[in-house]
Scaffold this motif. Structure first.
Motif, mmCIF file in Angstrom:
data_model
loop_
_atom_site.group_PDB
_atom_site.id
_atom_site.type_symbol
_atom_site.label_atom_id
_atom_site.label_comp_id
_atom_site.label_asym_id
_atom_site.label_seq_id
_atom_site.Cartn_x
_atom_site.Cartn_y
_atom_site.Cartn_z
ATOM 1 N N PHE A 1 -51.043 -8.440 -47.348
ATOM 2 C CA PHE A 1 -50.705 -7.730 -46.253
ATOM 3 C C PHE A 1 -50.096 -6.060 -46.578
ATOM 4 O O PHE A 1 -49.286 -6.285 -47.511
ATOM 5 C CB PHE A 1 -49.876 -8.125 -45.199
ATOM 6 N N HIS B 1 -48.470 -4.103 -40.621
ATOM 7 C CA HIS B 1 -48.689 -4.751 -41.736
ATOM 8 C C HIS B 1 -50.281 -5.262 -41.607
ATOM 9 O O HIS B 1 -50.497 -6.026 -40.631
ATOM 10 C CB HIS B 1 -47.820 -5.990 -42.116
ATOM 11 N N LYS C 1 -53.549 -6.932 -42.815
ATOM 12 C CA LYS C 1 -54.297 -7.778 -43.424
ATOM 13 C C LYS C 1 -55.568 -7.355 -44.271
ATOM 14 O O LYS C 1 -56.424 -6.951 -43.825
ATOM 15 C CB LYS C 1 -54.708 -9.121 -42.644
#
Length: 234
Positions: free
Chosen positions: A136, A143, A145
């Motif tokens: 992340f 955040h 991925k």
């Protein structure tokens, strides 16, 4: 707990760093040395996790000393001179502290180092253990991925990184020397002070550069021998 030593020709600087180390619970001070030659003798008989290393020292500079070590510990440079910052990061130093070093700045540096230092695992690693499939990253207060197999290469621009994937490009505020600690090797290889590439996406390479599709990425002189050995390996 991380063991560390201080190498600095200034007594007051050694004393201040020793006090900073004593105030951090996860650091253990193994010694202070007034020059790199004394430190080299100590390191020939002992192992430590971290060097707090001055740059301008008599007989042997901190940079030359670091280059002489075959398997150096993690390094945080401590110096009064800004002009060595670029060279220090080319040597993959974890941080660069300008004197006078406040405890707050010192603690920030060693906290990052603690995150980057792998924990010692005493039990055998199962044969089925796998590398991480994603990480992340912090982008615009979110955040995000990132699937690692989709990352083609990573480009450093001052204090920022551009993460190029097969689907998009993400920009994050991070140093390349810190970020590479989060990536599995292989397939990620640092090939230049400003570039990390995913070996699985390389389409061609020469002695001077790497191609990922239409993108040409230079191979830095510091990394050339290691990079070419990795790429030529079966």
């Amino acid at each position: 707990m991380m063991t560390c030593i201080v190498i600095d020709d200034e007594p007051l600087a050694r004393s201040l760093l020793a006090q900073h180390i004593a105030d951090v619970p996860f650091l253990e001070h193994r010694g202070s040395f007034k020059n790199a030659l004394l430190a080299a003798d100590f390191l020939s008989k002992n192992q430590v996790d971290v060097l707090f290393l001055d740059i301008q020292m008599p007989k042997l500079t901190g940079i030359d000393f670091l280059k002489s070590l075959q398997h150096p510990p993690k390094v945080i440079f401590t110096t009064a001179y800004r002009e060595y910052a670029v060279e220090s990061y080319e040597l993959q130093a974890h941080d660069y502290l300008l004197k006078p070093i406040t405890f707050e700045r010192f603690f920030t540096a060693v906290s990052r180092l603690q995150v980057a230092t792998p924990k010692v695992i005493e039990t055998p690693i199962p044969e089925t253990a796998t590398t991480p499939e994603h990480i992340f990253v912090h982008v615009n207060k979110k955040h995000i991925k990132v699937i690692l197999e989709d990352v083609t290469y990573i480009e450093s621009i001052k204090d920022y990184l551009k993460i190029h994937t097969t689907k998009e490009t993400l920009v994050i505020k991070e140093r390349i020397s810190h970020f590479i600690e989060q990536l599995p090797n292989p397939p990620f290889i640092r090939v230049h002070r400003s570039y990390i590439v995913n070996r699985d996406h390389i389409t061609a390479f020469t002695q001077q550069d790497i191609e990922i599709g239409d993108i040409e990425i230079p191979i830095g002189g510091t990394y050339k021998e290691e990079v070419l050995n990795i790429l030529k390996a079966p």
